[in-house]
Write an enzyme that holds these catalytic residues in place. Structure first.
Site, PDB file in Angstrom:
ATOM      1  N   ASP A  93      62.157  20.881  10.336  1.00  0.00           N
ATOM      2  CA  ASP A  93      63.588  21.182  10.429  1.00  0.00           C
ATOM      3  C   ASP A  93      64.300  20.916   9.108  1.00  0.00           C
ATOM      4  OD1 ASP A  93      63.375  22.069  12.970  1.00  0.00           O
ATOM      5  OD2 ASP A  93      63.914  20.165  13.915  1.00  0.00           O
ATOM      6  N   SER A 121      36.512  32.695  31.363  1.00  0.00           N
ATOM      7  CA  SER A 121      36.722  33.974  30.689  1.00  0.00           C
ATOM      8  C   SER A 121      35.811  35.001  31.362  1.00  0.00           C
ATOM      9  CB  SER A 121      36.465  33.863  29.200  1.00  0.00           C
ATOM     10  OG  SER A 121      35.309  33.139  28.972  1.00  0.00           O
ATOM     11  N   LYS A 171      42.809  45.115  32.498  1.00  0.00           N
ATOM     12  CA  LYS A 171      42.746  43.854  31.751  1.00  0.00           C
ATOM     13  C   LYS A 171      43.853  43.868  30.710  1.00  0.00           C
ATOM     14  CE  LYS A 171      39.547  40.706  29.497  1.00  0.00           C
ATOM     15  NZ  LYS A 171      40.091  40.519  28.173  1.00  0.00           N
TER      16      LYS A 171
HETATM   17  S1  IVH Z   1      40.399  37.181  36.143  1.00  0.00           S
HETATM   18  C1  IVH Z   1      37.960  34.416  36.515  1.00  0.00           C
HETATM   19  N1  IVH Z   1      41.820  39.340  36.018  1.00  0.00           N
HETATM   20  O1  IVH Z   1      41.062  38.154  30.636  1.00  0.00           O
HETATM   21  C2  IVH Z   1      37.949  35.336  35.367  1.00  0.00           C
HETATM   22  N2  IVH Z   1      41.569  38.084  34.002  1.00  0.00           N
HETATM   23  O2  IVH Z   1      38.430  37.346  29.417  1.00  0.00           O
HETATM   24  C3  IVH Z   1      39.158  35.386  34.510  1.00  0.00           C
HETATM   25  N3  IVH Z   1      42.746  39.004  32.069  1.00  0.00           N
HETATM   26  O3  IVH Z   1      41.538  34.712  30.334  1.00  0.00           O
HETATM   27  C4  IVH Z   1      40.423  35.721  35.174  1.00  0.00           C
HETATM   28  N4  IVH Z   1      43.628  40.737  33.110  1.00  0.00           N
HETATM   29  O4  IVH Z   1      43.585  36.211  30.232  1.00  0.00           O
HETATM   30  C5  IVH Z   1      41.330  38.304  35.326  1.00  0.00           C
HETATM   31  N5  IVH Z   1      43.064  41.273  36.109  1.00  0.00           N
HETATM   32  C6  IVH Z   1      42.597  40.252  35.405  1.00  0.00           C
HETATM   33  C7  IVH Z   1      42.879  40.059  34.020  1.00  0.00           C
HETATM   34  C8  IVH Z   1      42.327  38.958  33.352  1.00  0.00           C
HETATM   35  C9  IVH Z   1      43.534  40.091  31.954  1.00  0.00           C
HETATM   36  C10 IVH Z   1      42.432  38.080  30.954  1.00  0.00           C
HETATM   37  C11 IVH Z   1      42.688  36.632  31.225  1.00  0.00           C
HETATM   38  C12 IVH Z   1      41.393  35.921  31.008  1.00  0.00           C
HETATM   39  C13 IVH Z   1      40.640  36.906  30.188  1.00  0.00           C
HETATM   40  C14 IVH Z   1      39.153  36.775  30.426  1.00  0.00           C
END
Ligand code: IVH
Length: 673
Positions: free
Chosen positions: A39, A83, A119
């Site tokens: 700041d 992920s 996604k």
């Molecule tokens: S399911 C349990 N659903 O993708 C698996 N993830 O590479 C992970 N993401 O960290 C969550 N759309 O930020 C899921 N329809 C969707 C998604 C999604 C985007 C992202 C999420 C996750 C990353 C995994």
């Protein structure tokens, strides 16, 4: 005249400084100065601007985005945030389905129903609701613990603060993606490289009022912890989310056959740039939540879902040079240094050429005009060479036969399984002798899944190495913080933070320790198996005795490849010295089975014959998730031999001789209710 010139100089220097701190912060590193110091700097810039009417496009007065985060408090996720593994084509999808079918021991042609979802390329967040009230919101962090960004999330209109529906679970983590729409991004694009950075940066503002200025959106798609769940499948959950007041994607669908998944994928891919937000692929999830539960996850990704990436954008460029990088396991990876090109919004100046064989196959040469492809978070790579544009005097690229880092011989290993030589050439030197390998080992040692030392990123490791602050992993615990605080970019706060995270990292689970050593072929899963077997750090060190390593072959999941790699690792005196010193400086916790209250606690099992309706892998996980252990040889240690169809007679006889209980699969299931 002279005075105003030096003031301008001073001003520009301060702008440069603040840009540097902004960069540290926005690249996800911990802030290098305190909020007060920041700041103060900002104020000085503003004063100079007022007094001399200076201005600069990178001045904090011109941006809302760049203010460093305060140190958000961290909290563990009740259920790990995973992920997704990636698929790029039909074969990848077929393999994914095959793995699922095998794991669940279903008929080969079994047809799954998938919940198909876009996604979104944003930042995931986990929102805890208790008795219908939004209580706490965490960022993904390292998957196990996230930052408390509750106040910033509260400013997002799509996130309901209170939910009154009677069927809303009493206690639930709603998970989804925070992102910024492309049209909203247009207005602030001078501040951030892309919409994803904008979302990430504004979510981590220290002042929630600033977050509220940026129009963030939230789309929900999964859950973490959930109390008394009655929902049977993912698509039903997505419907419920809408009823409860969350936004879900209009593109969500239920689809059954791989060909139809692919058709939908191409349909969306065609219109992806007309959508309001960036997508980097489509996620396919096994719709049945019960099957999801049975499938569980490997290290960081669920077995029940996969992300089908969109094909990459590509551009044409010229190879200026080919550099050989040496990885942690000695692999020599050729990287093309190319004339920088913009591919799908990102400037690319390096592209991987994978390995020696790839260069030979595509006859890639320095000076060539090449097509480069980039998809989402995947490393850009060269896909083809435009031979017509090649100059006559161009020469074939000769792949070095000696390691460019240490000069040792290199070799391609013979793979016993495929009966072929590897495509990858490797440095044959022993670990720490080769500088490049040693640096990569250090990076691995401190990485998220190993010691997880915040503040010791890859760049910092390289810098500390150059300065000879560190050479071996144990040097991390012997840093001279005085020297560090004198380095450019390091303030009192960042040194203190580093010191704290290093101290914290000394308390480490045995399996993480084993993984952190970066032994080839010993990933997180194998490290866990070994830790489970040796139990104590000192017994791990005892593996310097070759015979003890060979005994590990009895562990289900450890094969010849792992045994050979361990033999190789433990035959190296430097490695032994490293382990010995680390054991002294670290506080390594004995292996503790996560589930000691399970129904099968302390019981050991072995299987023989084909199990009906359930795969070996699932049966093993069932035993382990209930606190039991699977062993792969008959000894006094074995409690139960589970008999499937057509058991091996020799095993049955031996078990009888040793008074081991023989049980049928049904009896085993009864033990678990
Ligand atoms: S399911 C349990 N659903 O993708 C698996 N993830 O590479 C992970 N993401 O960290 C969550 N759309 O930020 C899921 N329809 C969707 C998604 C999604 C985007 C992202 C999420 C996750 C990353 C995994």
């Amino acid at each position: 005249m002279k005075k105003s010139f030096s003031n301008k100089d001073k001003y520009l220097k301060k702008i440069k400084q603040i840009q540097k701190y902004n960069k540290f912060y926005f690249q996800g590193n911990s802030p290098k100065i305190t909020d007060q110091e920041y700041d103060k700097l900002k104020k000085e810039i503003e004063n100079l601007e007022k007094e001399f009417n200076f201005s600069h496009q990178d001045s904090p007065s011109n941006s809302v985005g760049y203010t460093p985060a305060k140190n958000f408090k961290k909290f563990p996720h009740r259920v790990k945030m995973l992920s997704l593994s990636n698929a790029f084509n039909k074969d990848d999808l077929k393999n994914f389905e095959k793995r699922v079918v095998n794991y669940l021991n279903l008929q080969k042609n079994h047809q799954f129903e998938y919940s198909v979802e876009p996604k979104i390329d944003g930042i995931s967040a986990s929102l805890t609701y208790k008795s219908g009230k939004f209580e706490k919101g965490l960022s993904r962090g390292n998957g196990e613990e996230g930052e408390d960004i509750t106040e910033n999330l509260r400013t997002i209109g799509d996130i309901p603060l209170e939910i009154k529906n009677p069927d809303f679970p009493e206690d639930i983590d709603i998970r989804g993606e925070v992102f910024i729409q492309n049209d909203d991004f247009e207005n602030i694009k001078s501040e951030f490289a892309n919409p994803r950075n904008a979302a990430s940066g504004s979510l981590r503002q220290k002042d929630p009022k600033k977050t509220s200025l940026i129009p963030l959106k939230f789309i929900a798609y999964t859950f973490g912890f959930i109390s008394k769940n009655k929902i049977k499948n993912q698509s039903e959950y997505l419907e419920k989310l809408k009823i409860w007041g969350f936004k879900t994607s209009d593109l969500n669908k239920k689809i059954s056959k791989i060909d139809e998944l692919i058709a939908y994928h191409s349909e969306i891919e065609k219109i992806r740039y007309q959508l309001k937000y960036d997508l980097d692929g489509i996620v396919y999830k096994i719709n049945d939540l019960n099957l999801q539960k049975r499938l569980g996850n490997v290290a960081n990704a669920p077995r029940w879902a996969i992300a089908h990436k969109f094909s990459a954008s590509s551009s044409v460029s010229i190879i200026k040079d080919i550099e050989i990088q040496v990885g942690r396991t000695g692999a020599l990876t050729p990287v093309a240094k190319i004339k920088p090109v913009n591919i799908g919004g990102v400037v690319v100046s390096n592209a991987t050429l994978h390995n020696e064989e790839e260069i030979i196959r595509k006859d890639i040469r320095i000076g060539d005009t090449v097509k480069i492809e980039r998809a989402g978070d995947v490393i850009p790579h060269v896909i083809s060479v435009d031979i017509k544009k090649r100059e006559k005097k161009s020469k074939k690229f000769i792949f070095p036969k000696k390691c460019p880092s240490c000069g040792s011989n290199t070799a391609k290993e013979f793979n016993q399984q495929t009966k072929k030589y590897d495509a990858v050439r490797r440095c044959t030197s022993e670990g720490f002798v080769c500088d490049k390998i040693a640096i990569e080992k250090l990076k691995h040692f401190v990485s998220k899944d190993a010691l997880n030392i915040e503040g010791l990123g890859k760049k910092v490791i390289e810098q500390f190495w150059e300065l000879k602050f560190i050479k071996y992993p144990f040097d991390v615990f012997n840093l001279d913080y005085k020297k560090i605080s004198n380095l450019d970019g390091w303030g009192d706060l960042s040194v203190k933070n580093l010191r704290n995270s290093i101290e914290k990292a000394k308390f480490i689970k045995l399996e993480k320790f084993v993984f952190s050593l970066g032994i080839r072929h010993i990933g997180q899963e194998n490290a866990k198996l070994i830790a489970e077997n040796v139990k104590k750090a000192n017994s791990f060190f005892d593996l310097k005795n070759k015979n003890l390593i060979k005994e590990l072959i009895s562990i289900d999941g450890i094969g010849e490849t792992q045994i050979n790699s361990l033999l190789n690792f433990f035959s190296n005196n430097i490695n032994l010295m490293v382990i010995e010193k680390l054991i002294k400086v670290l506080n390594i916790q004995d292996y503790n089975r996560t589930n000691t209250k399970g129904k099968l606690n302390k019981k050991t099992f072995m299987f023989t014959g084909k199990l009906e309706n359930i795969s070996r892998a699932e049966a093993k996980n069932l035993v382990e998730n209930n606190g039991g252990k699977v062993i792969s040889s008959i000894s006094k240690k074995l409690n139960f031999l589970i008999i499937g169809e057509k058991p091996t007679n020799r095993k049955v006889e031996l078990a009888k001789k040793n008074n081991i209980k023989l049980i049928k699969l049904d009896d085993f299931k009864k033990m678990l209710n």
